[in-house]
Design a protein around this motif. Structure first.
Motif, short mmCIF file in Angstrom:
data_model
loop_
_atom_site.label_atom_id
_atom_site.label_comp_id
_atom_site.label_asym_id
_atom_site.label_seq_id
_atom_site.Cartn_x
_atom_site.Cartn_y
_atom_site.Cartn_z
N VAL A 156 0.86 -1.19 0.00
CA VAL A 156 0.00 0.00 0.00
C VAL A 156 0.90 1.23 0.00
CG1 VAL A 156 -1.85 1.27 1.15
CG2 VAL A 156 -1.75 -1.23 1.34
N TRP A 157 0.64 2.17 -0.90
CA TRP A 157 1.44 3.39 -0.98
C TRP A 157 1.05 4.38 0.11
CZ3 TRP A 157 5.60 4.36 -3.93
CH2 TRP A 157 5.82 3.55 -5.05
N SER A 158 2.05 5.09 0.62
CA SER A 158 1.78 6.25 1.48
C SER A 158 1.20 7.36 0.62
CB SER A 158 3.06 6.73 2.15
OG SER A 158 4.01 7.17 1.19
N SER A 159 0.53 8.31 1.24
CA SER A 159 -0.14 9.37 0.49
C SER A 159 0.83 10.27 -0.27
CB SER A 159 -1.00 10.21 1.43
OG SER A 159 -0.20 10.77 2.47
N ASP A 160 2.09 10.36 0.19
CA ASP A 160 3.07 11.21 -0.49
C ASP A 160 3.93 10.46 -1.50
OD1 ASP A 160 4.73 9.70 1.11
OD2 ASP A 160 5.45 11.39 2.33
N SER A 161 3.66 9.17 -1.71
CA SER A 161 4.37 8.33 -2.68
C SER A 161 5.83 8.09 -2.34
CB SER A 161 4.27 8.92 -4.11
OG SER A 161 2.94 9.05 -4.53
N LYS A 162 6.24 8.41 -1.12
CA LYS A 162 7.64 8.26 -0.75
C LYS A 162 7.95 6.95 -0.04
CE LYS A 162 8.57 13.24 -0.42
NZ LYS A 162 9.04 14.35 0.45
N SER A 163 6.92 6.18 0.26
CA SER A 163 7.14 4.90 0.93
C SER A 163 5.99 3.95 0.66
CB SER A 163 7.34 5.08 2.44
OG SER A 163 6.18 5.66 3.03
N LEU A 164 6.24 2.67 0.95
CA LEU A 164 5.25 1.61 0.81
C LEU A 164 5.12 0.86 2.12
CD1 LEU A 164 6.30 0.12 -2.61
CD2 LEU A 164 3.92 0.58 -2.04
N PHE A 165 3.89 0.49 2.45
CA PHE A 165 3.64 -0.39 3.58
C PHE A 165 3.30 -1.79 3.03
CE2 PHE A 165 2.96 3.79 5.24
CZ PHE A 165 3.25 3.74 6.59
N PHE A 166 3.74 -2.82 3.72
CA PHE A 166 3.39 -4.18 3.35
C PHE A 166 3.51 -5.05 4.60
CE2 PHE A 166 7.95 -3.89 2.86
CZ PHE A 166 8.44 -5.10 3.36
N HIS A 167 3.05 -6.29 4.50
CA HIS A 167 3.17 -7.18 5.65
C HIS A 167 3.74 -8.52 5.21
CE1 HIS A 167 -0.62 -9.84 5.30
NE2 HIS A 167 -0.58 -9.10 4.23
N THR A 168 4.25 -9.28 6.18
CA THR A 168 4.87 -10.57 5.91
C THR A 168 3.82 -11.66 6.03
OG1 THR A 168 5.57 -10.66 8.23
CG2 THR A 168 7.16 -9.85 6.63
N TYR A 169 3.09 -11.84 4.98
CA TYR A 169 1.96 -12.77 4.95
C TYR A 169 2.39 -14.19 5.30
CZ TYR A 169 -1.72 -15.65 2.82
OH TYR A 169 -2.70 -16.57 2.59
N LEU A 170 3.60 -14.58 4.95
CA LEU A 170 4.04 -15.96 5.14
C LEU A 170 4.62 -16.21 6.53
CD1 LEU A 170 5.76 -16.55 1.67
CD2 LEU A 170 3.44 -17.19 2.37
N GLN A 171 4.70 -15.19 7.37
CA GLN A 171 5.26 -15.35 8.70
C GLN A 171 4.17 -15.24 9.77
OE1 GLN A 171 8.45 -12.55 9.21
NE2 GLN A 171 9.57 -13.27 7.40
N LYS A 172 4.32 -15.99 10.86
CA LYS A 172 3.32 -15.98 11.93
C LYS A 172 3.22 -14.61 12.61
CE LYS A 172 3.52 -20.90 13.09
NZ LYS A 172 3.80 -21.90 14.15
#
Length: 295
Positions: A215-231
């Protein structure tokens, strides 16, 4: 006399927002307990979400008021994105026994229609900043498509013309940055984030790490994500285009005794993570049944 003991459980979900100041999650509104995979309009006034009850698509004001159900069963919705002007939503969905398809619907629930007429899986639609194009990909093997090749394509909304982005073979889950400069995508093994620079038309590795649902931050300077394969379901933020990654939060910051798990649900207009937490409480009950004596 007969005595019975039994256990009663109460399962529920809740949408929570993470606050880094005290490393804790707090409820996001009072009327959105079943909201998951949340997306906000560019002006920050509206939100759309998928109900954990039946995978239907809803929209409302950010405070939860003016809720409108946009789709109904048996259609199953997986993800959606707002058009830049906030008037439409593009989303991927399927009906029982059919492939995933890309649809567009008005924010008021009108003019629901498919964008393509293909008889194969389509996934992860997202809008260009001017609303003239939609980027999309194909589903990975874990969602049921194994035989077909995978790549990222652009759809011209006005003409219906589809163009494959060169070098995007074996990538999926594209997300277009709000400023239009970049498109991010995942490798099929979900172990790499790849970045496409729309100015120079070139892909480059952004991060080598387990990743899902960018998911992009509103200023396009970073991305958020999660480690779906990890507990731990750790949520990370990575700078763009630098690729520096930092941990934001994980399951240990959920200080709720009855939390079983959570899903990364998106980010707010304030660039704070949202999760949909699965909760369960159990209690032991006792019943004393006394037999009536015959007269």
């Amino acid at each position: 006399m007969a005595e019975f003991f039994f256990i009663g459980t109460d399962a529920r979900s809740e949408l929570l927002e993470y606050f880094s100041s005290n490393r804790s999650f707090l409820p996001f509104g009072d009327t959105l307990p079943t909201a998951n995979r949340v997306a906000f309009s560019r002006d920050g006034k509206w939100m759309a979400w998928i109900s954990t009850d039946d995978n239907t698509l809803w929209r409302s004001r950010v405070d939860g008021t003016e809720q409108v159900q946009l789709t109904g069963q048996p259609m199953e919705v997986f993800m959606m994105q707002w058009s830049p002007d906030g008037r439409q939503l593009a989303f991927m969905a399927r009906e029982p026994g059919k492939v995933w398809q890309i649809y567009v619907i008005g924010a008021d629930g009108g003019d629901l229609h498919r964008l393509l007429t293909e008889d194969r899986n389509e996934a992860d639609p997202d809008w260009s900043p001017d609303g003239r194009q939609i980027v999309f990909g194909r589903v990975p093997a874990l969602m049921g498509e194994t035989a077909e090749s995978k790549s990222i394509s652009l759809l011209d909304v006005a003409t219906g013309k589809i163009t494959m982005i060169p070098g995007s073979q074996e990538l999926f889950s594209p997300r277009w940055s709000p400023d239009g400069r970049y498109i991010v995508a995942l490798s099929l093994d979900m172990m790499r984030l790849m970045l496409y620079d729309t100015a120079v038309h070139r892909w480059q590795p952004l991060l080598q790490q387990s990743a899902a649902d960018p998911v992009w931050s509103s200023d396009s300077k970073s991305l958020f994500f999660h480690t779906y394969l990890q507990k731990s379901q750790t949520i990370y933020r990575v700078t763009v285009p630098g690729g520096k990654s930092e941990q934001v939060t994980d399951l240990r910051d959920l200080h709720f005794a009855d939390v079983l798990d959570y899903q990364f649900a998106g980010i707010t207009p304030r660039n704070t993570p949202l999760v949909n937490a699965s909760m369960s409480t159990a209690n032991i009950y006792f019943i004393d049944l006394q037999e009536e004596k015959s007269q």
